[in-house]
Write an enzyme that holds these catalytic residues in place. Structure first.
Site, PDB file in Angstrom:
ATOM      1  N   HIS A 100      36.662  14.430  18.177  1.00  0.00           N
ATOM      2  CA  HIS A 100      36.773  15.148  17.260  1.00  0.00           C
ATOM      3  C   HIS A 100      36.426  13.901  16.347  1.00  0.00           C
ATOM      4  O   HIS A 100      37.030  13.147  15.841  1.00  0.00           O
ATOM      5  CB  HIS A 100      37.480  16.737  16.304  1.00  0.00           C
ATOM      6  CG  HIS A 100      38.024  17.393  17.337  1.00  0.00           C
ATOM      7  ND1 HIS A 100      38.231  17.624  18.628  1.00  0.00           N
ATOM      8  CD2 HIS A 100      37.336  19.018  17.064  1.00  0.00           C
ATOM      9  CE1 HIS A 100      38.568  19.208  19.086  1.00  0.00           C
ATOM     10  NE2 HIS A 100      38.137  19.866  17.854  1.00  0.00           N
ATOM     11  N   GLU A 103      32.492  16.275  12.446  1.00  0.00           N
ATOM     12  CA  GLU A 103      32.422  17.126  12.085  1.00  0.00           C
ATOM     13  C   GLU A 103      32.756  17.489  10.935  1.00  0.00           C
ATOM     14  O   GLU A 103      31.879  17.763  10.274  1.00  0.00           O
ATOM     15  CB  GLU A 103      33.769  18.109  12.851  1.00  0.00           C
ATOM     16  CG  GLU A 103      33.909  19.515  13.349  1.00  0.00           C
ATOM     17  CD  GLU A 103      34.708  19.600  13.395  1.00  0.00           C
ATOM     18  OE1 GLU A 103      34.981  21.095  13.814  1.00  0.00           O
ATOM     19  OE2 GLU A 103      36.242  18.957  14.177  1.00  0.00           O
TER      20      GLU A 103
END
Length: 147
Positions: A100, A103
């Protein structure tokens, strides 16, 4: 008593295998390290490596979820060092890396995820649209984005 990784992954795998059997779908797993639990990172990499051939529902990679502070090697060194070391180990072991990035944090975390951590796939990464050159670079490298 403390819960350890193995029984959790065993229980999840058992449920996924039942789902495959009952619904005719194919499922694999990505195990997630947690940004704020750097002490778990090495164990997650080891478990992913151990379970990579344990099909059906084998472990196909690792990730880090729950924030991007682990990318900050100065401001969050205690998060950065264990995660970075674990992901270097994953690369040596041939464990696939998803991260991730971009984001909720700086779009440059996408570049760090690919170049420093070895990610071939980015979780979300919405921030990459703020940097056209970075977006083109990720496209050229054929980095997959989960949107």
């Amino acid at each position: 008593a403390a819960i350890t990784c193995n029984p959790v992954v065993d229980a999840v795998t058992k449920g996924l295998r039942a789902g495959e059997r009952d619904f005719g779908v194919t499922v694999n797993q990505i195990l997630c390290c947690m940004t704020w639990r750097p002490d778990w990172a090495d164990d997650v990499v080891n478990l992913a490596h151990e379970r990579r051939r344990d099909g059906p529902c084998r472990v196909v990679g690792i990730d880090i979820a729950a924030g991007e502070q682990h990318f900050d090697e100065v401001g969050h060194r205690r998060l950065f060092e264990p995660h970075y070391a674990a992901f270097r180990k994953a690369k040596r072991l041939g464990v696939n890396v998803t991260l991730h990035a971009g984001e909720v944090g700086d779009p440059c975390n996408v570049k760090k995820a690919v170049e420093a951590y070895g990610a071939k796939r980015i979780g979300h990464g919405y921030g990459v649209v703020q940097d056209e050159a970075l977006m083109r670079d990720m496209s050229r490298r054929n980095v997959h984005f989960e949107i």
